[in-house]
Design an enzyme around this catalytic site. Structure first.
Site, PDB file in Angstrom:
ATOM      1  N   SER A   1       0.645  -1.109  -0.063  1.00 26.84           N
ATOM      2  CA  SER A   1      -0.074  -0.073  -0.077  1.00 26.84           C
ATOM      3  C   SER A   1       0.790   1.276   0.160  1.00 26.84           C
ATOM      4  CB  SER A   1      -0.928   0.097   1.280  1.00 26.84           C
ATOM      5  OG  SER A   1      -1.918  -1.206   1.409  1.00 26.84           O
TER       6      SER A   1
ATOM      7  N   ASP B   1      -9.720  -2.548   7.181  1.00 24.21           N
ATOM      8  CA  ASP B   1      -8.781  -1.319   6.898  1.00 24.21           C
ATOM      9  C   ASP B   1      -9.191  -1.130   5.346  1.00 24.21           C
ATOM     10  OD1 ASP B   1      -8.211  -4.126   6.514  1.00 24.21           O
ATOM     11  OD2 ASP B   1      -6.424  -3.442   5.325  1.00 24.21           O
ATOM     12  N   GLU B   2      -8.479   0.007   4.982  1.00 21.55           N
ATOM     13  CA  GLU B   2      -8.491   0.316   3.361  1.00 21.55           C
ATOM     14  C   GLU B   2      -9.857   0.313   2.628  1.00 21.55           C
ATOM     15  OE1 GLU B   2      -4.028  -0.330   2.398  1.00 21.55           O
ATOM     16  OE2 GLU B   2      -5.015  -2.009   2.748  1.00 21.55           O
ATOM     17  N   ALA B   3     -10.737   0.572   3.232  1.00 16.77           N
ATOM     18  CA  ALA B   3     -12.299   0.621   2.573  1.00 16.77           C
ATOM     19  C   ALA B   3     -12.324   1.935   1.597  1.00 16.77           C
ATOM     20  CB  ALA B   3     -13.233   0.454   3.619  1.00 16.77           C
TER      21      ALA B   3
END
Length: 811
Positions: free
Chosen positions: A5, A518-520
């Protein structure tokens, strides 16, 4: 969450402090000089053929020998450049150290001279790594006055740069690693006296029912190398002998009883006392005793980790240890979703981590690329979901290629999944090793694998959307993140998550359920909060403590029953959740715990976003969890966790190579009090463990700034006079090559011969492979019955030799 990421918080790594090994780098010999070597260059005079940009104020020759690594001499932009040091007076030179900060030499000759006119070529060095440190043996037979680096080929378009040109009059002395215990115990006393001897008749006494399991664990760990039976006998406290009785061998005693561990630290603490009479290990819990067992293993010689019998004098030094962890949570995370690890590989990862007193195994079971845990169909199934499709369809997918069509890793990601029996076996095996399993089902994003398998989840608000005429979205093997989401406005979403969490909760005896969060990136904030609030409540209703990545810190977490795992981003939200919701924190900051990041510039693959460059061992060690999140106290921190993501990692060997020795650093961060921790001390102790890890088969990265110890052992033998006698040694030398070591054998009759070391398993950083043990052998024929001693000597430049003697008896 993704190892690849792009983080908004990048930190630059100071490359000047990164030391990469060259031909022969720092080492810890077993026998050495008694005085410190003198750097003769400091009092010498440096000159050079050129100075970069003719700017002596920044790149002058004096900077090559000023004792500082933050300055440097740099040459002009041609290959044929040199820098030399004239010594204050002629002297014998043992070795030279060249510290290249950036613009290294790919090819150069080290030269010496008595008059600065006639030059002697000592050696030619050709290396592609940069930055690095070169240690080159000189061992001049007569005094010399000049030492020169004569460049042949630069590393890049720029000139040569040397931060330090060091010239020493004698080898580096041996570094005393002490007991070499990692993590460092809270209190260690060495009273002196005779050691404890482990022998063929040694018995292990288990006092208390809870002591039997750690006693058996100890016996199973010691049997392969010793070949001893080491029977485990359950006894009562009253039956424990005061000392050896009659001619019986001294016992090892493992006791688990109330009040046995250190006061206030009963859960995992222990007392360990070793004398020549006995070994006493006392704890209040089974896990406390297991922690003591791991310490006892490290107190034995490294050869105890051999998987085949070794003839050795098995002794444990007299010592008294009181020990307990700083934090309750010391974890490792294994991403099995992007590339699958079969049960035997997971067990090996558990074995690796257990030796460092890791007590949590976090399994990232689901993600966009695959679904790895079997889920059965419920008796009541309103939406008619066939949960078996999760593993039938998405157990057969994994990482493949990135968006540019490049293969991720050395091969396609491994497919597969755990049956319920498989998962139960992992939970059982982890428990035997003192670990609690934390399963993670990542929602509401990182959910593409479920959307690919289950048609009913592909409702109007889910993302991505199926192609026209398709019931589900396609599989996705790219490392892309944040593009998938469940539908917040569909009851099927909550029915699905409720059932999956219920199934996983039934299979997991530990107190935790991890729901990701996470990371939505494509989920609106309102939808994210709606879903995560319900998912967290579902986990809490199952009697579990919910865990999630720090993005979920702003939701309505269950009061006093939630854990936030911080990896990156807003720390204030984490502190607010601790204050307002009574949450606890596990710290996995990417720059300090993410192991798929590069360890140094020699590695061709790996992330660099977390540190703005490689995330070295020092980054994993030099941080304080107690002060990492402003606004919360140390008591709010449950602990630390190392995270291994699987975008490009394939199979357990590669996992180990990226995880170790950095997990050892994280283990000490989580265990040892902050005021007892020091990176230099840690690397010295870790160096002694390198051979131990080599023998156990752990495929670790040979970190350049760890002075890995060389150790050798050979078995005595008896042979008839007049027949050839072959003496063999096994040598552990992490990160070394046969070309980088010189070896000789000296017999007690004065005969000396050079020895060619062999290396059945060569190391390769590009192939993610540590070298295995080296081998040495010497053959002689003795016609007279007598006793002969062969001493193997192994030397690295600049280091005193490692020696190991073997006795040959002829009759």
């Amino acid at each position: 969450m993704s190892a690849l990421s792009t983080s908004p918080r990048r930190r630059l790594l100071a490359l000047a402090g990164l030391v990469i090994a060259a031909t022969l780098t720092a080492a810890t010999p077993t026998a050495g000089a008694t005085t410190q070597p003198v750097n003769l260059a400091l009092n010498g005079t440096a000159t050079a053929s050129s100075v970069e940009l003719n700017d002596s104020s920044r790149f002058g020759t004096a900077f090559a020998k000023d004792g500082r690594t933050d300055t440097r001499w740099s040459s002009g932009y041609q290959d044929d450049n040199w820098v030399q040091v004239k010594l204050a007076s002629p002297a014998h030179v043992d070795h030279v150290v060249l510290r290249w900060p950036n613009a290294c030499a790919r090819d150069y000759v080290l030269q010496t001279s008595t008059d600065g006119t006639a030059w002697h070529d000592v050696t030619r060095v050709q290396r592609d790594a940069c930055p690095r440190t070169d240690v080159v043996d000189v061992q001049s037979e007569t005094p010399i006055s000049f030492v020169r680096m004569q460049g042949k080929q630069r590393f890049s378009q720029y000139g040569y740069s040397l931060s330090e040109f060091e010239i020493y009059d004698q080898p580096e002395p041996a570094v005393a690693p002490g007991l070499g215990l990692v993590p460092k115990p809270v209190s260690v006393t060495e009273p002196g006296g005779a050691p404890f001897g482990l022998g063929a008749g040694t018995r292990i006494l288990a006092a208390g029912p809870a002591a039997v399991a750690p006693a058996r664990y100890l016996a199973s760990a010691l049997r392969p190398a010793t070949g001893f039976d080491l029977p485990v006998t359950p006894v009562s406290d009253a039956a424990i002998p005061d000392g050896p009785r009659g001619n019986s061998p001294a016992p090892i005693i493992v006791r688990v009883r109330p009040g046995g561990g250190p006061a206030g630290h009963e859960a995992e603490g222990y007392h360990l006392t070793v004398s020549d009479q006995r070994v006493d290990l006392v704890a209040s819990t089974t896990n406390g005793a297991l922690n003591g067992v791991q310490t006892l293993r490290q107190l034995l010689p490294q050869w105890i980790e051999s998987r085949t019998p070794v003839s050795y004098s098995w002794t444990v030094p007299a010592v008294s240890i009181t020990d307990y962890p700083r934090f309750a949570h010391r974890g490792v995370m294994l991403d099995v979703a992007r590339s699958f690890y079969p049960v035997p590989e997971v067990k090996r990862y558990i074995d690796d981590a257990a030796r460092f007193k890791i007590n949590r195994l976090h399994l990232h079971l689901t993600d966009d690329q695959g679904w790895r845990i079997a889920v059965g169909n419920p008796a009541v199934n309103p939406s008619g979901i066939d949960y078996g499709l999760l593993t039938k369809v998405s157990g057969a997918t994994a990482m493949t290629y990135n968006s540019s069509g490049q293969l991720m890793g050395t091969e396609l990601g491994v497919t597969g999944y755990y049956t319920k029996a498989d998962y139960a076996e992992i939970v059982r095996y982890a428990g035997v090793n003192g670990m609690t399993v934390i399963p993670e089902i990542d929602v509401p994003s990182h959910i593409n694998a479920a959307l690919h398998a289950i048609p009913q989840l592909n409702t109007a608000g889910s993302q991505p959307r199926p192609a026209a005429g398709q019931e589900t979205v396609p599989s996705n093997g790219t490392p892309n993140v944040g593009y998938s989401s469940l539908d917040a406005n569909s009851e099927v979403t909550y029915e699905f998550v409720q059932h999956v969490l219920t199934e996983i909760a039934r299979l997991t005896p530990g107190p935790y359920l991890h729901i990701g969060g996470d990371e939505a990136h494509v989920t609106s904030h309102a939808d994210y909060v709606t879903m995560v609030d319900r998912f967290a409540a579902q986990a809490a209703a199952l009697g579990k403590t919910v865990v999630g990545w720090n993005e979920y810190a702003g939701t309505a977490l269950p009061r006093d029953n939630a854990v936030i795992q911080y990896w990156n981003g807003d720390r204030t939200a984490v502190a607010n959740a601790v204050r307002d919701r009574g949450a606890k924190v596990v710290l996995s900051p990417a720059s300090n715990t993410y192991v798929p990041q590069k360890q140094d510039a020699r590695q061709p693959v790996g992330g660099t976003w977390a540190c703005g460059g490689p995330c070295g061992l020092d980054r994993h060690y030099n941080w304080d969890p107690g002060t990492y999140i402003p606004g919360i106290g140390q008591s709010d921190v449950l602990g630390v966790e190392s995270a291994l993501w699987g975008e490009f990692i394939r199979h357990i060997d590669q996992a180990e190579y990226y995880a170790y020795p950095r997990i050892a650093a994280t283990a000490e961060v989580g265990w040892t009090p902050q005021n007892l921790r020091n990176y230099g001390d840690f690397t010295t102790r870790l160096a002694k463990l390198g051979g131990r890890l080599t023998l156990s088969g752990t495929n670790f990265f040979p970190t350049a700034d760890v002075p890995w110890t060389i150790a050798a052992h050979g078995n005595d033998l008896t042979t008839p006079a007049g027949t050839p006698a072959t003496v063999e040694w096994i040598v552990t030398a992490p990160g070394e090559t046969t070309a980088g070591l010189t070896a000789t054998v000296t017999w007690n009759d004065g005969t000396t011969e050079p020895i060619t070391l062999t290396q059945p398993k060569e190391g390769s950083i590009s192939l993610m492979r540590l070298n295995g043990p080296l081998q040495a052998s010497a053959t002689r024929t003795f016609n007279t019955p007598a006793t002969y001693v062969a001493t193997l000597s192994i030397k690295r430049p600049g280091q005193t030799p490692t020696e190991s003697s073997v006795t040959v008896t002829t009759n």
